[in-house]
Design an enzyme around this catalytic site. Sequence first.
Site, PDB file in Angstrom:
ATOM      1  N   ASP A  96       0.853  -1.179   0.000  1.00 29.35           N
ATOM      2  CA  ASP A  96       0.000   0.000   0.000  1.00 29.35           C
ATOM      3  C   ASP A  96       0.898   1.242   0.000  1.00 29.35           C
ATOM      4  O   ASP A  96       2.059   1.186   0.412  1.00 29.35           O
ATOM      5  CB  ASP A  96      -0.891  -0.032   1.246  1.00 29.35           C
ATOM      6  CG  ASP A  96      -1.907   1.092   1.258  1.00 29.35           C
ATOM      7  OD1 ASP A  96      -2.510   1.351   0.205  1.00 29.35           O
ATOM      8  OD2 ASP A  96      -2.093   1.705   2.321  1.00 29.35           O
ATOM      9  N   PHE A  97       0.353   2.375  -0.476  1.00 29.39           N
ATOM     10  CA  PHE A  97       1.166   3.580  -0.606  1.00 29.39           C
ATOM     11  C   PHE A  97       1.080   4.458   0.644  1.00 29.39           C
ATOM     12  O   PHE A  97       1.959   4.452   1.486  1.00 29.39           O
ATOM     13  CB  PHE A  97       0.760   4.344  -1.872  1.00 29.39           C
ATOM     14  CG  PHE A  97       1.515   5.629  -2.086  1.00 29.39           C
ATOM     15  CD1 PHE A  97       2.905   5.622  -2.128  1.00 29.39           C
ATOM     16  CD2 PHE A  97       0.851   6.830  -2.234  1.00 29.39           C
ATOM     17  CE1 PHE A  97       3.626   6.799  -2.313  1.00 29.39           C
ATOM     18  CE2 PHE A  97       1.549   8.022  -2.420  1.00 29.39           C
ATOM     19  CZ  PHE A  97       2.945   8.002  -2.461  1.00 29.39           C
ATOM     20  N   ASP A 155      -1.697  -0.514   6.232  1.00 28.96           N
ATOM     21  CA  ASP A 155      -1.785   0.134   7.539  1.00 28.96           C
ATOM     22  C   ASP A 155      -3.203   0.296   8.062  1.00 28.96           C
ATOM     23  O   ASP A 155      -3.406   0.527   9.244  1.00 28.96           O
ATOM     24  CB  ASP A 155      -1.167   1.531   7.460  1.00 28.96           C
ATOM     25  CG  ASP A 155      -1.984   2.474   6.592  1.00 28.96           C
ATOM     26  OD1 ASP A 155      -2.404   3.541   7.081  1.00 28.96           O
ATOM     27  OD2 ASP A 155      -2.216   2.150   5.412  1.00 28.96           O
TER      28      ASP A 155
END
Length: 527
Positions: free
Chosen positions: A282-283, A465
């Site tokens: 994920d970014f 996250d």
Amino acid sequence: MTTTRIDPRRHHAVLFDLDGVLTDTASVHAAAWQRLFDRYLADRPPSPLEDHRAFTAADYRQHVDGKPRVDGVLDFLRSRGIRLPRGASSDPAGRETGHGLGRLKDRYFHDALETGGVAVFDDAVALVESLRRHDIHTAVISGSRNCALVLDRAGIADLFDVRVDGVLAEELHLPGKPDPAVFLEAARRLDTPPSRCVVVEDAQSGVHAARSGGFALVLGVARAGPPSRLLDAGADTVVATLADVAVAESDELLLSEVPDALTHWADIADRLRGRRPVLLLDFEGTLAPIRQDPSRVTLPLRTRVVLQLLARHCPVVISSGRDLRDLRRRVRVARAWYAGSHGFELLAPGGEPIAHHAAETALPDLGEAERLLAIEVGSVPGVLVDRTRFALAVHYRNARPAEVDQVISVVRRIGDERLTLRVAYGRRVVELLPNTYWNKGRALRWLMDEAGLTHSAVTPVFAGDDRTDEDAFHEIHDDGIGIVVLGGEHGGRLTWAHYRVDGPRSLCTLLTHVTSLLRGSTTGRLP
């Protein structure tokens, strides 16, 4: 009888209707309604076009139960051929309007509470307490303006994280059941998507509302009467008592119990040796720190260097809610795969974008929603309307608290008016997405299939996250490695991840170790 189980792995919140589920005030409400309507019909001049028979239990269930009181007044009288104006909230008790008769009913209800008090269902209290021991959030829903009073009289107000009642619904202009708005508002306030919420209802209108709202499990409670009425309305299952509902034991761990990935690097290395890892990362919040202003999110230089080295040795997929062009511009790793717009589009190194077919049908409605939101909330201070190809995000992180509820209400209304769109909630953001069954777990498998990365020797490694990343952690739990990236308060959240790291910087260190392993080094350091 078979026990119905609420599973903490899939259900993160439970929304309870009040009357008839938690408290035995449904009978008090029914008696107040009967007193109101029987007196009103008896005093009204006879008319061949009107039915003045006494109010019945069937009338209560069909026309009144679970609805805001004004809607209940007007719907029942309309069924008897009587049409009254809605009136205004300032109408005095007894005036021949929806509000006037509703206020009189409220007076009768208060009289009954003073006389008889509030009876609480012990099975409901036991279930709520069990849910809270398992760190599952709870909310109470009621169309009544007396919800707070009832909870206080019953002594159970402190058992619920959120209350959405008739007072709040009127303030936010939320339509009543069978519209799902009150349930969706409770889910939003719990920061939990409907796909992770259970609704417990005893009224047909409430079951209809929960089913149309896309909730994970709609549980009917038929303390009296046939369960078929709730099953026909759309309940997934119906119980006669909440003693037949239990919380399932979960294989998930609390975040505080998840092993630290850097401390247990040797175990991770053993799982990766001789395998072909596929890194799905994920970014925002995972590779890059979250910023107050989403336009200022950047990938740290050290992380970019590590990803460039990794991409030479194994597939690296970087995913984001941002569209592909924006994501590539911020990441700039030449050999990586990019998954934009929540995984609805995929770009291979040097290839052409691949779009999810079902999402493309939503493009016209996304365009119209973007136009309307720009008009209605685009000028609100602190609100940012951000359009990607397959998503429309309204960020309210910097908005005044007094503006937030109205902004979310506008987004939800615009989304609800378009069948191709659905509303999703994230960290201080509400989004409109294509209305197709989609989550990060399904997106992850679709991306791997499209990229040809499904060989038996492949080990997916996913890092994320957010609570929404749990679908992806769950998807790879048996054949991959999940890394949850901590960043802020998580409370008693459960996770399917195998390991944790303390923020994007620690994840970068872990990826450095992976790079060294793939290059045949044992030092865990980059040259």
